[in-house]
Scaffold this motif. Structure first.
Motif, PDB file in Angstrom:
ATOM      1  N   UNK A 105       0.970  -1.447  -0.065  1.00  0.00           N
ATOM      2  CA  UNK A 105       0.079   0.119  -0.007  1.00  0.00           C
ATOM      3  C   UNK A 105       0.880   1.201   0.119  1.00  0.00           C
ATOM      4  N   UNK A 106       1.824   1.294   0.921  1.00  0.00           N
ATOM      5  CA  UNK A 106       2.886   2.498   0.771  1.00  0.00           C
ATOM      6  C   UNK A 106       3.408   2.747  -0.453  1.00  0.00           C
ATOM      7  N   UNK A 107       3.869   1.637  -1.105  1.00  0.00           N
ATOM      8  CA  UNK A 107       4.521   1.593  -2.436  1.00  0.00           C
ATOM      9  C   UNK A 107       3.526   2.162  -3.594  1.00  0.00           C
ATOM     10  N   UNK A 120      -6.543   7.734  -5.961  1.00  0.00           N
ATOM     11  CA  UNK A 120      -6.169   6.367  -5.289  1.00  0.00           C
ATOM     12  C   UNK A 120      -5.208   6.338  -4.208  1.00  0.00           C
ATOM     13  N   UNK A 121      -4.007   7.186  -4.357  1.00  0.00           N
ATOM     14  CA  UNK A 121      -3.047   7.094  -3.501  1.00  0.00           C
ATOM     15  C   UNK A 121      -3.484   7.557  -2.181  1.00  0.00           C
ATOM     16  N   UNK A 144      -3.013   5.494   1.473  1.00  0.00           N
ATOM     17  CA  UNK A 144      -2.344   5.590   2.788  1.00  0.00           C
ATOM     18  C   UNK A 144      -3.386   5.268   3.709  1.00  0.00           C
ATOM     19  N   UNK A 145      -4.734   5.270   3.541  1.00  0.00           N
ATOM     20  CA  UNK A 145      -5.658   4.973   4.646  1.00  0.00           C
ATOM     21  C   UNK A 145      -5.483   3.401   4.882  1.00  0.00           C
ATOM     22  N   UNK A 146      -5.118   2.683   3.758  1.00  0.00           N
ATOM     23  CA  UNK A 146      -5.083   1.253   4.053  1.00  0.00           C
ATOM     24  C   UNK A 146      -3.831   1.099   4.772  1.00  0.00           C
ATOM     25  N   UNK A 151      -2.748  -0.105  12.538  1.00  0.00           N
ATOM     26  CA  UNK A 151      -3.719  -0.359  13.594  1.00  0.00           C
ATOM     27  C   UNK A 151      -4.045  -1.934  13.934  1.00  0.00           C
ATOM     28  N   UNK A 152      -4.195  -2.660  12.844  1.00  0.00           N
ATOM     29  CA  UNK A 152      -4.655  -4.011  12.931  1.00  0.00           C
ATOM     30  C   UNK A 152      -3.388  -4.719  13.631  1.00  0.00           C
ATOM     31  N   UNK A 153      -2.310  -4.454  13.179  1.00  0.00           N
ATOM     32  CA  UNK A 153      -0.954  -5.056  13.663  1.00  0.00           C
ATOM     33  C   UNK A 153      -0.667  -4.795  15.109  1.00  0.00           C
TER      34      UNK A 153
END
Length: 644
Positions: free
Chosen positions: A65-67, A616-617, A621-623, A629-631
């Motif tokens: 996601x970051x990439x 979409x970027x 970032x939200x993802x 958060x999940x980690x």
């Protein structure tokens, strides 16, 4: 780009190594009393395995996601820079219909289109280092033609150009045919901006006289047909006829919705031709209120008739019914047509040759039993292909006339279909001619025109005696009169260009190195020209788009004076709306965009909003944040479980 991909692969590999093998050193401690922990250890191991897999997925998803966010941001930024620096083409339709009022505005469509185009170009120049390319924005010496505007759209202005081409027009349905829309739909990066008309538009549809030739000391009736376009209610229309500043007549007529009305004026005849201006009151769309005509000067048509032609002959009787025709059995220098029956002797042949050399015409009528003598006479004057039939052929039916022929263009007010054609028995025949006007059904000629010297010879292949089928047919008199009028210089009341071209009937016109010129609108112009069947075809240059009166010159001499008006199609303001244009382009699977003019939102902003893709970027970032958060939650639960 390759460095980014390499970095992404390295980071992912490093994450997997850390996840599975870790960086901490583990030490094994012996403890003998662990049997009671065996069941708990097995359960903890399975939970730990699931947590580890979930952490691996979250971390890989975070890196991806970051990439992706970085790459999408980079690509969108580059696309926006390219869009802002691209070349912009602007085409403004400056044909006559664009002079009409814009719907909802008290300004002409062309004026508003040019304002919008200049704003578009200014915004483009301020936001880009690349120059915009304005087309048809500056005032032209004459009004542009629809053909030239469409050529700009279909030509190299669009094909192969970077950026967008904006086309500002009212998109008249009378001009934008299916074929034109097909061509425009093939272009790429085109933006159509329609400017709707503020209708209705009242205009003069056509004008004609009640007689083909104006005779001296007579009164004539001028007929005017008035029509309206985009009309949704009845209108009271005032029609005026002026000569200079003098008002010759005025009348009012109620123009009902979807109908045309005819008004007439009684005019007196002067010794010379008159330049008249017809005017209809239409304050909403006044660009075509004036219609220019030239009232020909009074004249008669002198005819030379051979003494052998009997008084009862139907041709002579037809001429006597029209007072404009004057004929004599002697010789007159002013005659342009010589009507003869049968063959002549050698002296007459020499006279006929001289007659044709002067650019005049012969009308040849076969007589009974003299076809061979007539064929010999025609051979002497230069027509070698005329043959007498071996025996009188049986009567044959004629083919219906070709209404697309120049000869029949001005004979009938409306096209006549399903003619019941007459029959005739040919006594002469030939294989080819300069112009065949009427034919039999077997394609053999009945009436043809031949070029001989500087003149013309019109020949009937059958006799036109009293009681013949053709001489009693309704087609006989119009054809005979048209033959006669084509032999003289009859002035046309007015001209309206069709595809930027007009056709002037100039009898005995000659091919020459000296071109025809048009003089008017404070200038003299040499248009492209062609001569065919005594018709001078002129393709009007841009400088003579203004209506008015023009002189036709050759070698410095005035050949004719014509009245030029705007094309009738430009008065029909029914237009394609933005929604209709979208449907037309969608039907053709075209990439052409259609935008509605909006005074509050600039066109460039509309285009950017239309072209911009979703950012979409930001979602990437939200993802990434969600993965973190999940980690955090998973690690927190894992830590609490380890303390048990």
């Amino acid at each position: 780009m390759l460095l980014l991909l390499a970095g992404f692969a390295t980071a992912t590999s490093f994450l997997i190594i850390i996840h599975f093998f870790g960086l901490r050193l583990r030490q094994k401690l012996e403890f003998s009393h662990i049997q009671f922990l065996a069941a708990l250890n097995a359960q903890t191991r399975s939970v730990r395995k699931v947590n580890n897999i979930l952490l691996l997925v979250l971390r890989i998803l975070f890196i991806v996601s970051a990439l992706a966010a970085f790459l999408l941001y980079f690509f969108q930024k580059e696309e926006n820079q390219l869009s802002s620096s691209t070349i912009m083409n602007v085409v403004v339709d400056d044909t006559w219909s664009m002079q009409g009022e814009l719907a909802g505005e008290q300004v002409s469509k062309e004026s508003q289109a040019k304002r919008d185009a200049k704003k578009l170009l200014i915004n483009q120049t301020q936001s880009s280092s690349s120059p915009a390319q304005p087309l048809l924005l500056e005032e032209q010496p004459g009004r542009g033609s629809f053909k030239s505007v469409v050529n700009l759209i279909q030509g190299s202005v669009i094909e192969g150009q970077r950026g967008n081409t904006f086309f500002f027009s009212d998109f008249q349905k009378s001009e934008f045919s299916e074929s034109v829309l097909d061509e425009i739909s093939k272009s790429k990066s085109v933006v159509l901006v329609p400017y709707p008309s503020e209708g209705p538009n009242i205009y003069i549809d056509s004008v004609w006289l009640d007689q083909p030739v104006i005779t001296p000391q007579s009164n004539i009736k001028l007929w005017i047909r008035v029509a309206a376009s985009l009309q949704n209610e009845n209108s009271q229309v005032t029609v005026q006829v002026k000569e200079g500043d003098a008002l010759l007549g005025t009348t009012q007529v109620l123009l009902e919705t979807g109908q045309k009305r005819i008004v007439d004026f009684d005019l007196s005849v002067a010794e010379e031709s008159k330049k008249l201006v017809l005017d209809v009151n239409d304050p909403l769309n006044d660009y075509d209120n004036k219609f220019y005509i030239i009232l020909p000067k009074p004249s008669t048509v002198p005819l030379k008739i051979t003494p052998s032609l009997p008084e009862s002959h139907p041709v002579l009787q037809a001429y006597k019914q029209e007072p404009a025709f004057k004929f004599t059995k002697g010789t007159t220098d002013t005659s342009a047509l010589w009507v003869m029956e049968g063959g002549m002797n050698n002296d007459r042949a020499e006279e006929a040759i001289q007659w044709l050399q002067e650019g005049k015409s012969l009308l040849v009528l076969p007589n009974t039993g003299g076809q061979q003598n007539l064929a010999d006479f025609l051979s002497k004057i230069g027509l070698k292909g005329i043959r007498a039939t071996a025996a009188e052929e049986q009567s044959k039916e004629l083919r219906a006339p070709d209404m697309s022929d120049h000869f029949f263009r001005n004979i009938f007010e409306k096209e006549v279909r399903n003619f019941k054609m007459p029959a005739a028995s040919p006594v002469l025949t030939w294989n080819s001619s300069y112009h065949t006007i009427l034919r039999f059904k077997d394609n053999s000629p009945f009436l043809s025109t031949f070029k001989v010297g500087n003149g013309e010879v019109h020949i009937f292949s059958a006799q036109l005696s009293k009681g013949s089928s053709f001489s009693s047919h309704p087609l006989f008199v119009p054809v005979l009169y048209q033959l006669t009028l084509n032999s003289i210089n009859t002035d046309k009341l007015a001209y309206q260009p069709v595809n930027d071209r007009i056709e002037i009937n100039l009898p005995n016109v000659k091919q020459s190195q000296e071109p025809y010129k048009l003089e008017g609108n404070d200038g003299t112009f040499i248009p492209q020209q062609m001569i065919s069947q005594n018709i001078l075809q002129l393709e009007l240059p841009e400088q003579v788009r203004e209506p008015g009166f023009f002189k036709v010159l050759r070698a410095g001499q005035v050949v004719d004076v014509i009245a030029l008006n705007i094309p009738r199609s430009q008065s029909k303001v029914e237009y394609f709306s933005a929604e209709e244009l979208r449907d037309q382009m969608a039907k053709r699977n075209s990439e052409v965009k259609v935008m509605e003019r909006n005074a509050r939102v600039p066109l460039q902003k509309q285009l950017q909003n239309n072209q911009s893709t979703t950012s979409l970027w930001k979602y990437c970032l939200i993802l990434c944040l969600l993965c973190l958060a999940v980690e955090a939650v998973v690690l927190s639960a894992k830590k609490r479980g380890s303390l048990i």
